[in-house]
Design an enzyme around this catalytic site. Structure first.
Site, PDB file in Angstrom:
ATOM      1  CG  HIS A 121      36.061 -31.464  13.568  1.00  0.00           C
ATOM      2  ND1 HIS A 121      36.546 -30.242  13.986  1.00  0.00           N
ATOM      3  CD2 HIS A 121      37.103 -32.313  13.607  1.00  0.00           C
ATOM      4  CE1 HIS A 121      37.823 -30.346  14.284  1.00  0.00           C
ATOM      5  NE2 HIS A 121      38.194 -31.589  14.048  1.00  0.00           N
ATOM      6  CG  ASP A 122      33.979 -27.488  13.985  1.00  0.00           C
ATOM      7  OD1 ASP A 122      32.879 -27.104  14.439  1.00  0.00           O
ATOM      8  OD2 ASP A 122      34.750 -28.228  14.623  1.00  0.00           O
ATOM      9  N   GLY A 139      39.668 -30.581   9.865  1.00  0.00           N
ATOM     10  CA  GLY A 139      38.699 -29.761  10.558  1.00  0.00           C
ATOM     11  C   GLY A 139      38.837 -28.279  10.239  1.00  0.00           C
TER      12      GLY A 139
END
Length: 265
Positions: A121-122, A139
């Protein structure tokens, strides 16, 4: 109409280009956008608020756009943006962003994501990157253009890897990697420059020599700090574009730790 196998499940609302091809037993979610000439082989799942750019080819059992592997995620609207002409091989996973990380995971163009690699994520992933089998991004990782990650390597969350760098197989990267750097080891150490990559890109010889001299100045002496050495180098290297990329990367933030050579090497 797009070429869609009868066994595929396409949820109402999905936006699919007319030239896309969707194979047997694929699942495409309601908030997915598939661009021109996207190909999903069999058993691919694309879900969430996910866009897939023109010409990207996704192979069997890839899981694209499922919710982030972050306990703080609470179902907020976040996105996964995948660029053009990527090859996403079997069992690859890519997750959308989180509210705490900007809300978007972004993958550039022309990447190769080999079997079972993971984009957390991100993450912000540049163009022309390669993740070999089982390479993992935690992440919030930032990969610049032309980065290569070897098989079974792992990059810790919030780490940056500069343009043209290469990470050896089975290497754990805890700290930022300078542009054009080469890192290896169970915990990554800087092992020189990615000379093979520079030569493959036909970088002029004089620029490579300038990079090698800059590397020695930054890492082969103990006088001052890495930051102070980078500042001194930057002050007189404005006419060396690749050296400037390295010094800008080091000086961009003042709270970072970097992969460096181990003592005595």
């Amino acid at each position: 109409m797009a070429e869609i196998h009868p066994s595929a499940v396409i949820e109402d609302g999905a936006r699919i280009a007319e030239t896309a091809k969707i194979g047997p037993y694929c699942v495409v979610g309601a908030n997915v956008d598939l661009g021109e000439n996207v190909v999903l082989e069999s058993h691919v799942v694309v879900t969430g608020h996910t866009s897939v750019g023109e010409g990207t080819h996704i192979f069997p059992f890839a899981s694209i756009g499922h919710q982030p592997q972050d306990l703080k995620y609470a179902g907020e609207h976040t996105t996964l943006e995948i660029g053009k002409n990527n090859r996403i091989r079997e069992h690859v996973t890519m997750n959308p962003g989180t509210a705490g990380g900007g809300g978007v995971t972004r993958v550039g163009d022309n990447g190769l994501f080999m079997m079972s690699s993971h984009v957390g994520h991100d993450c912000l992933v540049g163009d022309n990157v390669i993740l070999a089998n089982n390479a993992t991004l935690g992440g919030h990782v930032e990969l610049a253009d032309h980065v290569i990650l070897g098989g079974l390597s792992a990059v810790r969350q919030w780490t940056r890897i500069g343009t043209g760098a290469i990470v050896g197989g089975m290497t754990g990267v805890e700290f930022d990697v300078i542009p054009f750097g080469s890192v290896i080891g169970d915990r990554a150490k800087l092992a020189g420059l990615n000379l093979v990559g520079l030569k493959r890109k036909e970088v002029p010889r004089e620029q490579i020599h300038a990079l090698r001299a800059a590397y020695k100045e930054l890492f082969d002496q103990e006088e001052g700090t890495l930051r102070s050495r980078a500042e001194a180098l930057a002050a007189r290297s404005e006419n060396q574009p690749l050296v400037k990329i390295v010094t800008d990367f080091i000086l961009n933030k003042d709270d970072r730790r970097f992969c460096t050579p181990r003592s005595g090497e």
